[in-house]
Write a protein that holds these residues in place. Structure first.
Motif, PDB file in Angstrom:
ATOM      1  N   ALA A 352      23.760  22.037  42.007  1.00 31.59           N
ATOM      2  CA  ALA A 352      22.299  21.279  42.503  1.00 31.59           C
ATOM      3  C   ALA A 352      22.901  19.675  42.723  1.00 31.59           C
ATOM      4  O   ALA A 352      23.016  19.043  41.921  1.00 31.59           O
ATOM      5  CB  ALA A 352      21.154  21.432  41.634  1.00 31.59           C
ATOM      6  N   ALA A 353      22.405  19.391  44.025  1.00 34.71           N
ATOM      7  CA  ALA A 353      22.736  17.997  44.357  1.00 34.71           C
ATOM      8  C   ALA A 353      21.290  17.403  44.855  1.00 34.71           C
ATOM      9  O   ALA A 353      20.416  18.215  45.558  1.00 34.71           O
ATOM     10  CB  ALA A 353      23.557  17.981  45.475  1.00 34.71           C
ATOM     11  N   SER A 354      21.160  16.122  44.134  1.00 33.95           N
ATOM     12  CA  SER A 354      19.798  15.383  44.452  1.00 33.95           C
ATOM     13  C   SER A 354      20.333  14.106  44.421  1.00 33.95           C
ATOM     14  O   SER A 354      21.266  13.720  44.374  1.00 33.95           O
ATOM     15  CB  SER A 354      18.781  15.890  43.489  1.00 33.95           C
ATOM     16  OG  SER A 354      19.060  15.630  42.262  1.00 33.95           O
ATOM     17  N   ALA A 355      19.020  13.279  44.700  1.00 33.42           N
ATOM     18  CA  ALA A 355      19.145  11.673  44.732  1.00 33.42           C
ATOM     19  C   ALA A 355      19.517  11.326  43.215  1.00 33.42           C
ATOM     20  O   ALA A 355      20.210  10.044  43.111  1.00 33.42           O
ATOM     21  CB  ALA A 355      17.929  11.082  45.166  1.00 33.42           C
ATOM     22  N   ASP A 356      19.093  12.150  42.328  1.00 35.01           N
ATOM     23  CA  ASP A 356      19.585  11.696  40.967  1.00 35.01           C
ATOM     24  C   ASP A 356      21.150  12.060  40.502  1.00 35.01           C
ATOM     25  O   ASP A 356      21.246  11.297  39.525  1.00 35.01           O
ATOM     26  CB  ASP A 356      18.376  12.246  39.989  1.00 35.01           C
ATOM     27  CG  ASP A 356      16.995  11.807  40.225  1.00 35.01           C
ATOM     28  OD1 ASP A 356      16.883  10.845  40.932  1.00 35.01           O
ATOM     29  OD2 ASP A 356      16.236  12.592  39.829  1.00 35.01           O
ATOM     30  N   GLY A 357      21.630  12.633  41.249  1.00 39.32           N
ATOM     31  CA  GLY A 357      22.948  13.004  40.966  1.00 39.32           C
ATOM     32  C   GLY A 357      23.442  14.569  41.430  1.00 39.32           C
ATOM     33  O   GLY A 357      22.570  15.446  41.715  1.00 39.32           O
ATOM     34  N   LEU A 358      24.364  15.004  40.524  1.00 40.72           N
ATOM     35  CA  LEU A 358      24.808  16.311  41.130  1.00 40.72           C
ATOM     36  C   LEU A 358      25.008  16.983  39.573  1.00 40.72           C
ATOM     37  O   LEU A 358      25.395  16.428  38.592  1.00 40.72           O
ATOM     38  CB  LEU A 358      26.346  16.291  41.587  1.00 40.72           C
ATOM     39  CG  LEU A 358      27.126  17.717  42.022  1.00 40.72           C
ATOM     40  CD1 LEU A 358      26.245  18.399  42.768  1.00 40.72           C
ATOM     41  CD2 LEU A 358      28.372  17.374  42.287  1.00 40.72           C
ATOM     42  N   GLU A 359      24.338  18.314  39.514  1.00 35.40           N
ATOM     43  CA  GLU A 359      24.422  19.021  38.496  1.00 35.40           C
ATOM     44  C   GLU A 359      25.355  20.352  38.641  1.00 35.40           C
ATOM     45  O   GLU A 359      24.845  21.081  39.475  1.00 35.40           O
ATOM     46  CB  GLU A 359      23.081  19.356  37.958  1.00 35.40           C
ATOM     47  CG  GLU A 359      23.013  20.410  36.652  1.00 35.40           C
ATOM     48  CD  GLU A 359      21.445  20.491  36.056  1.00 35.40           C
ATOM     49  OE1 GLU A 359      21.218  21.482  35.461  1.00 35.40           O
ATOM     50  OE2 GLU A 359      20.586  19.944  36.866  1.00 35.40           O
ATOM     51  N   LEU A 360      26.111  20.762  37.655  1.00 34.37           N
ATOM     52  CA  LEU A 360      26.873  21.935  37.818  1.00 34.37           C
ATOM     53  C   LEU A 360      26.683  22.682  36.529  1.00 34.37           C
ATOM     54  O   LEU A 360      26.997  22.076  35.159  1.00 34.37           O
ATOM     55  CB  LEU A 360      28.430  21.769  37.776  1.00 34.37           C
ATOM     56  CG  LEU A 360      28.876  20.792  39.117  1.00 34.37           C
ATOM     57  CD1 LEU A 360      30.186  20.324  38.845  1.00 34.37           C
ATOM     58  CD2 LEU A 360      28.484  21.271  40.355  1.00 34.37           C
ATOM     59  N   HIS A 361      26.153  23.749  36.473  1.00 33.65           N
ATOM     60  CA  HIS A 361      25.839  24.538  35.223  1.00 33.65           C
ATOM     61  C   HIS A 361      26.437  26.180  35.576  1.00 33.65           C
ATOM     62  O   HIS A 361      26.213  26.804  36.459  1.00 33.65           O
ATOM     63  CB  HIS A 361      24.363  24.720  35.014  1.00 33.65           C
ATOM     64  CG  HIS A 361      23.737  25.139  33.663  1.00 33.65           C
ATOM     65  ND1 HIS A 361      22.574  25.268  33.240  1.00 33.65           N
ATOM     66  CD2 HIS A 361      24.689  25.285  32.574  1.00 33.65           C
ATOM     67  CE1 HIS A 361      22.577  25.504  32.110  1.00 33.65           C
ATOM     68  NE2 HIS A 361      23.862  25.644  31.545  1.00 33.65           N
ATOM     69  N   VAL A 362      27.470  26.388  34.462  1.00 29.55           N
ATOM     70  CA  VAL A 362      27.809  27.572  34.550  1.00 29.55           C
ATOM     71  C   VAL A 362      28.103  28.225  33.253  1.00 29.55           C
ATOM     72  O   VAL A 362      28.006  27.812  32.252  1.00 29.55           O
ATOM     73  CB  VAL A 362      29.407  27.524  34.992  1.00 29.55           C
ATOM     74  CG1 VAL A 362      29.978  29.031  34.796  1.00 29.55           C
ATOM     75  CG2 VAL A 362      29.643  26.803  36.283  1.00 29.55           C
ATOM     76  N   ARG A 363      27.470  29.513  33.419  1.00 31.52           N
ATOM     77  CA  ARG A 363      26.916  30.220  31.971  1.00 31.52           C
ATOM     78  C   ARG A 363      27.417  31.591  32.217  1.00 31.52           C
ATOM     79  O   ARG A 363      27.357  32.509  33.163  1.00 31.52           O
ATOM     80  CB  ARG A 363      25.338  30.463  31.744  1.00 31.52           C
ATOM     81  CG  ARG A 363      24.708  28.938  31.719  1.00 31.52           C
ATOM     82  CD  ARG A 363      23.205  29.050  31.964  1.00 31.52           C
ATOM     83  NE  ARG A 363      22.513  29.934  30.788  1.00 31.52           N
ATOM     84  CZ  ARG A 363      21.145  30.127  30.947  1.00 31.52           C
ATOM     85  NH1 ARG A 363      20.384  29.755  32.042  1.00 31.52           N
ATOM     86  NH2 ARG A 363      20.867  30.994  30.062  1.00 31.52           N
ATOM     87  N   ASN A 364      28.033  32.326  31.158  1.00 36.71           N
ATOM     88  CA  ASN A 364      28.455  33.571  31.196  1.00 36.71           C
ATOM     89  C   ASN A 364      28.219  34.177  29.876  1.00 36.71           C
ATOM     90  O   ASN A 364      28.251  33.544  28.765  1.00 36.71           O
ATOM     91  CB  ASN A 364      29.963  33.565  31.482  1.00 36.71           C
ATOM     92  CG  ASN A 364      30.940  33.094  30.567  1.00 36.71           C
ATOM     93  OD1 ASN A 364      30.988  31.832  30.743  1.00 36.71           O
ATOM     94  ND2 ASN A 364      31.425  33.662  29.535  1.00 36.71           N
ATOM     95  N   ARG A 365      28.034  35.567  29.824  1.00 40.39           N
ATOM     96  CA  ARG A 365      27.901  36.177  28.519  1.00 40.39           C
ATOM     97  C   ARG A 365      29.158  36.341  27.750  1.00 40.39           C
ATOM     98  O   ARG A 365      30.149  36.773  28.064  1.00 40.39           O
ATOM     99  CB  ARG A 365      27.289  37.575  28.852  1.00 40.39           C
ATOM    100  CG  ARG A 365      26.978  38.385  27.534  1.00 40.39           C
ATOM    101  CD  ARG A 365      26.338  39.807  28.015  1.00 40.39           C
ATOM    102  NE  ARG A 365      26.669  40.654  28.870  1.00 40.39           N
ATOM    103  CZ  ARG A 365      27.918  41.282  28.616  1.00 40.39           C
ATOM    104  NH1 ARG A 365      27.890  41.382  27.289  1.00 40.39           N
ATOM    105  NH2 ARG A 365      28.611  42.093  29.414  1.00 40.39           N
ATOM    106  N   LEU A 366      29.200  36.352  26.327  1.00 41.53           N
ATOM    107  CA  LEU A 366      30.098  36.278  25.579  1.00 41.53           C
ATOM    108  C   LEU A 366      30.335  37.682  25.101  1.00 41.53           C
ATOM    109  O   LEU A 366      29.389  38.509  24.518  1.00 41.53           O
ATOM    110  CB  LEU A 366      30.185  35.553  24.486  1.00 41.53           C
ATOM    111  CG  LEU A 366      30.391  33.896  24.566  1.00 41.53           C
ATOM    112  CD1 LEU A 366      30.138  33.351  23.365  1.00 41.53           C
ATOM    113  CD2 LEU A 366      31.856  33.659  25.293  1.00 41.53           C
TER     114      LEU A 366
END
Length: 411
Positions: A352-366
């Motif tokens: 997600a890119a916005s004026a506040d910054g860039l967010e990268l979120h990666v989630r996976n099941r263990l």
């Protein structure tokens, strides 16, 4: 028997300076410096003046010319080249002959030119002293051998305390070592002054240190990129090949081979770019991928069997180049860790890119019984990339999932 070689080495120690070629190259260096003063003596004619006046003319007459020479930036470079050749002969950068620490560039500031001026004057004075001591020492040595030479020396060079004596030739073995010791000492003196007056200034040393630090940081960055790119390509290839063998389906095998081909081609492009940078070739390096190509990265991981749901929001094309490229590498490393440690498990990716910054979120099941990724080079590289851009990276298990969340400022 063992004491004899030790005794010979002890007795030969005082002769080492005489046997070393550097002693005589330093003499040559000093005599070259004295040439200007000696030529001035012939031009100005100091034969019929008191010795004090003649020596003052020799020592001070060329100083204005040396000031003009020191004001030329290239003079320092010429002096350091001559000093390296004559004062410090031999290969540099070894334990036997370390680098003398002389500057390798012209003098840019007036402070550096001032140090060059002091060097030129001191070199001329020390060279003039070496020439006077050497020439008169040679004449005195000859004068000690006979009454005829003794009287000639007294008439033409220096007044002597009395007439020649038959025992004076016995003083020759004393005068000659004293002459050699004086020449050696003056050579050591000028060699000690060279690094202090011809060495780089504090600002130049700081600039060189910053340049070296930049090179080390660049090499570190290239090493991380190689780790991310090649590691991702090999992980995808291994997972794809294993999945194709287990599936036994021609269609799946075809898709797996296509994913391996695409990932390998991308890895080869990155490898070629890195090698060009390391070799400093003139050809422009290939382009580094950014977040605008994240879909291709997700598709490559899907081809390896991972169930990926991707959510991409915001204008990724407007994200600044460095942030976009580093963000791409972070997502790539996250997916590589998933395939390497968890296998083909469901993965959720949010960019997600916005004026506040860039967010990268990666989630996976263990998977059950699977150990979470340890503090290896991958997670450390993610944190380093985020920190260099002023962001933050958080990674760890939560509710049966492994989560990596990275926030990067884009301003």
């Amino acid at each position: 028997m063992n004491g004899m070689p030790r005794l010979l080495r002890t007795l030969s120690r005082p002769l080492r300076p005489v046997l070393r070629s550097v002693t005589y190259t330093r003499w040559l260096h000093l005599f070259i410096a004295a040439t200007l003063a000696l030529l001035g003596a012939f031009v100005w004619g100091v034969e019929d003046v008191p010795p004090v006046v003649s020596y003052a003319v020799l020592a001070l007459g060329p100083v204005p010319l040396l000031g003009v020479a020191a004001a030329i930036p290239a003079t320092r470079l010429l002096e350091t080249m001559q000093a390296r050749l004559l004062l410090f002969p031999g290969p540099h950068g070894t334990d036997a002959q370390p680098d003398p620490g002389l500057a390798r560039t012209p003098a840019d500031s007036w402070a550096d030119r001032g140090r060059v001026f002091v060097w030129l004057v001191l070199r001329m004075w020390v060279g003039l002293l070496a020439a006077v001591v050497g020439i008169q020492g040679i004449f005195l040595t000859v004068a000690l051998t006979s009454a005829h030479h003794w009287s000639s020396f007294e008439e033409e060079i220096l007044p002597l305390p009395g007439p020649w004596h038959g025992s004076y030739p016995l003083l020759v073995p004393v005068v000659v070592p004293a002459l050699l010791a004086a020449g050696w000492g003056l050579g050591v003196l000028i060699a000690a002054l060279a690094p202090r007056l011809l060495g780089p200034s504090a600002a130049e040393r700081l600039a060189a240190l910053e340049e070296r630090t930049e090179r080390l940081l660049e090499h570190n960055r290239l090493a991380r990129e190689l780790h991310d790119t090649i590691g991702h390509a090999l992980t995808v290839a291994v997972v794809q090949a294993g999945a194709a063998r287990a599936a036994g389906s021609p269609e799946f095998t075809e898709r797996a081979l296509g994913a391996i081909e695409d990932t390998g081609r991308e890895a080869l492009e990155d490898l070629e770019r890195v090698l060009r940078l390391l070799r400093q070739e003139g050809a422009p390096p290939s382009r580094r991928p950014g977040l605008a190509e994240a879909e291709r990265l997700v598709a490559s991981a899907r081809g390896a069997g991972a169930e990926i749901s991707a959510e991409i929001d915001g204008p990724l094309e407007s994200v600044p180049g460095p942030v976009s490229r580093e963000g791409y590498r972070i997502v790539q490393e996250c997916l590589t860790n998933v395939l390497r440690h968890a296998g083909p498990v469901p993965v959720r990716v949010r960019i997600a890119a916005s004026a506040d910054g860039l967010e990268l979120h990666v989630r996976n099941r263990l998977p059950a019984g699977a150990a979470p990724p340890g503090p290896g080079g991958g997670l450390r590289g993610i944190r380093e990339r985020a920190a260099l851009l002023g962001g933050e990276a958080v990674a760890g298990p939560s509710d049966g999932e492994w989560r990596v969340r990275v926030t990067l400022p884009i301003q």
